[in-house]
Design a protein around this motif. Structure first.
Motif, short mmCIF file in Angstrom:
data_model
loop_
_atom_site.label_atom_id
_atom_site.label_comp_id
_atom_site.label_asym_id
_atom_site.label_seq_id
_atom_site.Cartn_x
_atom_site.Cartn_y
_atom_site.Cartn_z
N TYR A 166 0.83 -1.19 0.00
CA TYR A 166 0.00 0.00 0.00
C TYR A 166 0.88 1.25 0.00
N SER A 167 0.34 2.31 -0.59
CA SER A 167 1.04 3.60 -0.72
C SER A 167 2.29 3.48 -1.59
N ARG A 168 2.27 2.54 -2.50
CA ARG A 168 3.39 2.36 -3.42
C ARG A 168 2.91 2.58 -4.85
N PRO A 169 3.82 3.03 -5.75
CA PRO A 169 3.39 3.40 -7.11
C PRO A 169 3.36 2.21 -8.06
N ILE A 170 2.54 2.36 -9.07
CA ILE A 170 2.49 1.42 -10.20
C ILE A 170 2.66 2.24 -11.47
N ALA A 171 3.42 1.72 -12.43
CA ALA A 171 3.65 2.41 -13.70
C ALA A 171 3.50 1.39 -14.82
N ILE A 172 2.67 1.72 -15.80
CA ILE A 172 2.39 0.82 -16.92
C ILE A 172 2.64 1.59 -18.21
N TYR A 173 3.54 1.06 -19.02
CA TYR A 173 3.85 1.71 -20.30
C TYR A 173 3.21 0.93 -21.45
N SER A 174 2.72 1.67 -22.42
CA SER A 174 2.19 1.07 -23.64
C SER A 174 2.41 2.02 -24.80
N GLN A 175 2.66 1.44 -25.95
CA GLN A 175 2.85 2.27 -27.13
C GLN A 175 1.55 2.94 -27.56
N TYR A 176 0.43 2.30 -27.22
CA TYR A 176 -0.87 2.81 -27.62
C TYR A 176 -1.67 3.25 -26.40
N ARG A 177 -2.60 4.15 -26.64
CA ARG A 177 -3.40 4.70 -25.54
C ARG A 177 -4.57 3.80 -25.18
N GLU A 178 -5.15 3.10 -26.15
CA GLU A 178 -6.37 2.33 -25.90
C GLU A 178 -6.17 1.22 -24.86
N PRO A 179 -5.09 0.42 -24.91
CA PRO A 179 -4.90 -0.58 -23.84
C PRO A 179 -4.81 0.03 -22.45
N LEU A 180 -4.21 1.21 -22.36
CA LEU A 180 -4.11 1.86 -21.05
C LEU A 180 -5.47 2.37 -20.58
N LEU A 181 -6.33 2.76 -21.51
CA LEU A 181 -7.68 3.16 -21.12
C LEU A 181 -8.46 1.98 -20.54
N ASP A 182 -8.33 0.80 -21.16
CA ASP A 182 -8.96 -0.40 -20.60
C ASP A 182 -8.40 -0.72 -19.22
N CYS A 183 -7.08 -0.60 -19.09
CA CYS A 183 -6.43 -0.88 -17.81
C CYS A 183 -6.85 0.15 -16.76
N TYR A 184 -6.97 1.40 -17.16
CA TYR A 184 -7.40 2.46 -16.25
C TYR A 184 -8.78 2.16 -15.68
N GLN A 185 -9.71 1.77 -16.53
CA GLN A 185 -11.06 1.47 -16.07
C GLN A 185 -11.09 0.26 -15.16
N ALA A 186 -10.27 -0.78 -15.48
CA ALA A 186 -10.25 -1.97 -14.65
C ALA A 186 -9.66 -1.68 -13.27
N LEU A 187 -8.59 -0.90 -13.21
CA LEU A 187 -7.98 -0.56 -11.93
C LEU A 187 -8.88 0.37 -11.12
N LYS A 188 -9.61 1.23 -11.81
CA LYS A 188 -10.52 2.15 -11.13
C LYS A 188 -11.64 1.38 -10.44
N LYS A 189 -12.12 0.30 -11.06
CA LYS A 189 -13.21 -0.48 -10.49
C LYS A 189 -12.79 -1.22 -9.22
N THR A 190 -11.50 -1.50 -9.08
CA THR A 190 -11.04 -2.22 -7.88
C THR A 190 -11.04 -1.35 -6.63
N ASP A 191 -11.09 -0.02 -6.80
CA ASP A 191 -11.03 0.92 -5.68
C ASP A 191 -9.74 0.78 -4.88
N CYS A 192 -8.70 0.26 -5.53
CA CYS A 192 -7.42 0.06 -4.85
C CYS A 192 -6.36 1.06 -5.30
N PHE A 193 -6.73 2.02 -6.15
CA PHE A 193 -5.74 2.96 -6.67
C PHE A 193 -6.30 4.38 -6.64
#
Length: 422
Positions: free
Chosen positions: A351-378
């Motif tokens: 907890y209180s530690r960072p996560i960083a995800i790199y992708s060449q494209y924006r769309e995969p990160l948008l899917d990942c953003y929504q999935a992480l947002k639903k967990t309420d853990c970030f």
């Protein structure tokens, strides 16, 4: 040491060429019209400038390619062979046989002289491999193998996301960039801390790490583990995903649930004490001579040790998969869709530690953003894009570069928190 030795790596660079070579005595290379034996580099100095002419290297005392250097004379008929001291003398020689040369602009004269010089000699800088230079080589030669990551994105992953030389720091990295990110982290940590390299496939790819020639002490802090073996130790993952990446994906089944492929326990090779060397997790044992067989067993044994050590670090006490949060940072940069990977590995992040995800494209990160947002853990989830404008800096010719690489990626970052805390 600052002397180039056999089996070392060296980066050869001039204004029109850059590549990384491993010095081997019986190997020749061709750069433009010059054929050079790699054994000629043995004994030369790193971070120095040399001129290759008449089959031998001459060290240049200059620090740039544009200053005075010693080289053979060039004339249109190639009848004479004199020693020329600087570009001005070359210009005078060319002006004698080319009446239009005097009417050219200074920039045009410079390009013309350099083009003539490349026909008779080769200027090279012999550089020690660094993450910046290796990134430059890879981005020019095979950018797709490092996921088209830009240098500023590489810097952001290592500088902005809790990477330092703390001996107690533990970083988990999932990358398919030929080991470029891992090598950069190893160099920055200086052998301190612990790096867990999570890989997909038969073995971890460390091509760029081999180029960097890091001290052996640095490798004592890195341990690799297969992604599926982590899930196997965690028993099961119960994440529900709307749609999997692929029905035949190695990471998930048709319902989006991460799965493990079972392998039979046979074809095992043991020593006299019953210690297992090889099994079906590795390549099947080929028919080789004793030397190659022993080397193969040594590599596989080392890989087994690293994986066992990584499992011990991730699961220090054994027990429920949900109870282990031992990583101080989580970095993901791969050619796979990051959604399932992030959801599978986030449970190891403190907890209180960072996560960083790199992708060449924006769309995969948008899917990942929504999935992480639903967990309420970030919290503080954001997708950023770094854009760098390159400039040419030369006397009387300083201006933005007209043609530049437009391949820049995106980074999704956030802070892992406890959703049960109010």
């Amino acid at each position: 040491m600052n002397i180039i030795e056999d089996n070392n790596h060296v980066i050869l660079q001039n204004p029109h060429y850059i590549f990384c070579y491993k010095i081997e005595k019986n190997k020749n290379i061709k750069i433009f019209n010059f054929r050079i034996s790699l054994k000629d580099f043995i004994g030369l100095h790193y971070d120095s400038f040399y001129v290759y002419c008449d089959g031998k290297f001459t060290r240049s005392r200059q620090s740039t390619y544009d200053d005075k250097i010693v080289l053979n004379n060039y004339n249109e008929s190639y009848e004479e062979n004199k020693i020329i001291i600087d570009d001005q003398i070359i210009s005078n020689e060319i002006a004698r046989s080319n009446t239009s040369f005097v009417d050219r602009s200074e920039y045009s004269k410079y390009k013309y002289v350099q083009r003539k010089k490349r026909k008779i000699c080769l200027e090279l800088a012999l550089l020690r491999p660094t993450p910046a230079l290796i990134w430059k080589v890879m981005s020019i030669r095979c950018a797709n193998k490092i996921c088209y990551i830009s240098f500023q994105d590489l810097a952001n992953l290592t500088c902005l996301y809790n990477v330092n030389s703390d001996k107690n720091k533990k970083i988990m990295v999932f990358e398919t960039c030929q080991g470029l990110i891992i090598g950069t982290l190893l160099r920055k940590q200086g052998g301190q801390g612990t790096i867990i390299q999570v890989y997909h496939g038969d073995f971890p790819n460390r091509t760029c790490i081999d180029y960097m020639q890091l001290p052996q002490s640095h490798f004592n802090s890195i341990f690799s583990v297969n992604f599926q073996n982590i899930l196997k130790m965690g028993m099961k993952l119960q994440y529900s995903i709307d749609k999997p990446i692929n029905e035949n994906s190695d990471f998930c089944d048709n319902n989006g649930i991460a799965i493990i492929k079972k392998k039979d326990d046979h074809n095992t090779v043991c020593d006299s004490n019953g210690k297992k060397y090889l099994d079906d997790d590795d390549l099947s044992l080929p028919k080789r001579d004793n030397v190659k067989l022993l080397k193969h067993i040594e590599i596989v044994t080392k890989r087994k040790y690293e994986e066992e050590k990584a499992i011990e670090i991730i699961f220090p006490q054994g027990g429920d998969f949900n109870d282990f949060r031992s990583m101080d940072s989580l970095i993901i940069a791969s050619k796979f869709h990051p959604k399932h990977i992030a959801l599978s590995l986030m449970r190891f992040l403190k907890y209180s530690r960072p996560i960083a995800i790199y992708s060449q494209y924006r769309e995969p990160l948008l899917d990942c953003y929504q999935a992480l947002k639903k967990t309420d853990c970030f919290i503080d989830l954001q997708i950023s894009e770094t854009w760098l404008r390159e400039h040419q800096v030369l006397p009387d010719r300083t201006h933005p570069v007209i043609n530049m690489d437009g391949r820049y990626g995106y980074i999704l970052s956030g802070i892992h928190v406890n959703p049960t805390m109010e």
